[in-house]
Design a protein around this motif. Structure first.
Motif, PDB file in Angstrom:
ATOM      1  N   ALA A  32       0.862  -1.156  -0.022  1.00  0.00           N
ATOM      2  CA  ALA A  32       0.090   0.070  -0.059  1.00  0.00           C
ATOM      3  C   ALA A  32       0.851   1.077  -0.102  1.00  0.00           C
ATOM      4  O   ALA A  32       1.850   1.315   0.667  1.00  0.00           O
ATOM      5  N   GLU A  33       0.525   2.102  -0.759  1.00  0.00           N
ATOM      6  CA  GLU A  33       1.103   3.285  -0.724  1.00  0.00           C
ATOM      7  C   GLU A  33       0.170   4.582  -0.410  1.00  0.00           C
ATOM      8  O   GLU A  33      -1.019   4.575  -0.968  1.00  0.00           O
ATOM      9  N   PHE A  34       0.445   5.516   0.183  1.00  0.00           N
ATOM     10  CA  PHE A  34      -0.317   6.625   0.761  1.00  0.00           C
ATOM     11  C   PHE A  34      -0.014   7.938   0.181  1.00  0.00           C
ATOM     12  O   PHE A  34       1.022   8.333   0.162  1.00  0.00           O
ATOM     13  N   GLY A  35      -1.008   8.664  -0.431  1.00  0.00           N
ATOM     14  CA  GLY A  35      -0.696   9.863  -1.062  1.00  0.00           C
ATOM     15  C   GLY A  35       0.194  10.030  -2.406  1.00  0.00           C
ATOM     16  O   GLY A  35       0.722  10.795  -2.648  1.00  0.00           O
ATOM     17  N   SER A  36       0.255   8.874  -3.169  1.00  0.00           N
ATOM     18  CA  SER A  36       1.139   8.610  -4.244  1.00  0.00           C
ATOM     19  C   SER A  36       0.624   9.428  -5.511  1.00  0.00           C
ATOM     20  O   SER A  36       1.318   9.747  -6.379  1.00  0.00           O
ATOM     21  N   PHE A  37      -0.820   9.538  -5.664  1.00  0.00           N
ATOM     22  CA  PHE A  37      -1.458  10.126  -6.867  1.00  0.00           C
ATOM     23  C   PHE A  37      -1.181   9.423  -8.094  1.00  0.00           C
ATOM     24  O   PHE A  37      -0.981   9.867  -9.096  1.00  0.00           O
ATOM     25  N   HIS A  38      -0.629   7.907  -7.820  1.00  0.00           N
ATOM     26  CA  HIS A  38      -0.259   7.076  -9.059  1.00  0.00           C
ATOM     27  C   HIS A  38      -1.458   5.951  -8.896  1.00  0.00           C
ATOM     28  O   HIS A  38      -2.053   5.705  -7.993  1.00  0.00           O
ATOM     29  N   THR A  39      -1.863   5.380 -10.097  1.00  0.00           N
ATOM     30  CA  THR A  39      -2.615   4.322 -10.146  1.00  0.00           C
ATOM     31  C   THR A  39      -2.277   3.346 -11.334  1.00  0.00           C
ATOM     32  O   THR A  39      -1.607   3.518 -11.965  1.00  0.00           O
ATOM     33  N   SER A  40      -3.021   2.109 -10.969  1.00  0.00           N
ATOM     34  CA  SER A  40      -2.687   1.164 -12.199  1.00  0.00           C
ATOM     35  C   SER A  40      -4.070   0.369 -12.165  1.00  0.00           C
ATOM     36  O   SER A  40      -4.870   0.597 -11.571  1.00  0.00           O
TER      37      SER A  40
END
Length: 69
Positions: A32-40
């Motif tokens: 899990a990443e928090f506040g990355s504003f990236h998606t897949s």
């Protein structure tokens, strides 16, 4: 009277479970990443399944109702 419970619950869950906004599950390098504003694509599927499950729990199992009027 109008029942606004489903509308409010669906809107809040949609905002909170938008991939990349608060968290991304699975992230690029971590679970899990928090506040990355990236998606897949996989993150979109995971978040959609979580959205459906939580929406079903809140609306059918718990029965959230908000009446206005």
């Amino acid at each position: 009277m109008a029942d606004w419970g489903p509308v409010v619950v669906a809107t809040v869950l949609f905002v909170l479970l938008t991939p990349g906004l608060l968290c991304t599950v699975p992230g690029r390098g971590r679970v899990a990443e928090f506040g990355s504003f990236h998606t897949s694509g996989l993150a979109i599927i995971v978040h959609a399944v979580l959205y459906f499950a939580l929406l079903t729990i809140f609306l059918i199992a718990i029965g959230v109702h908000i009446y206005a009027g």
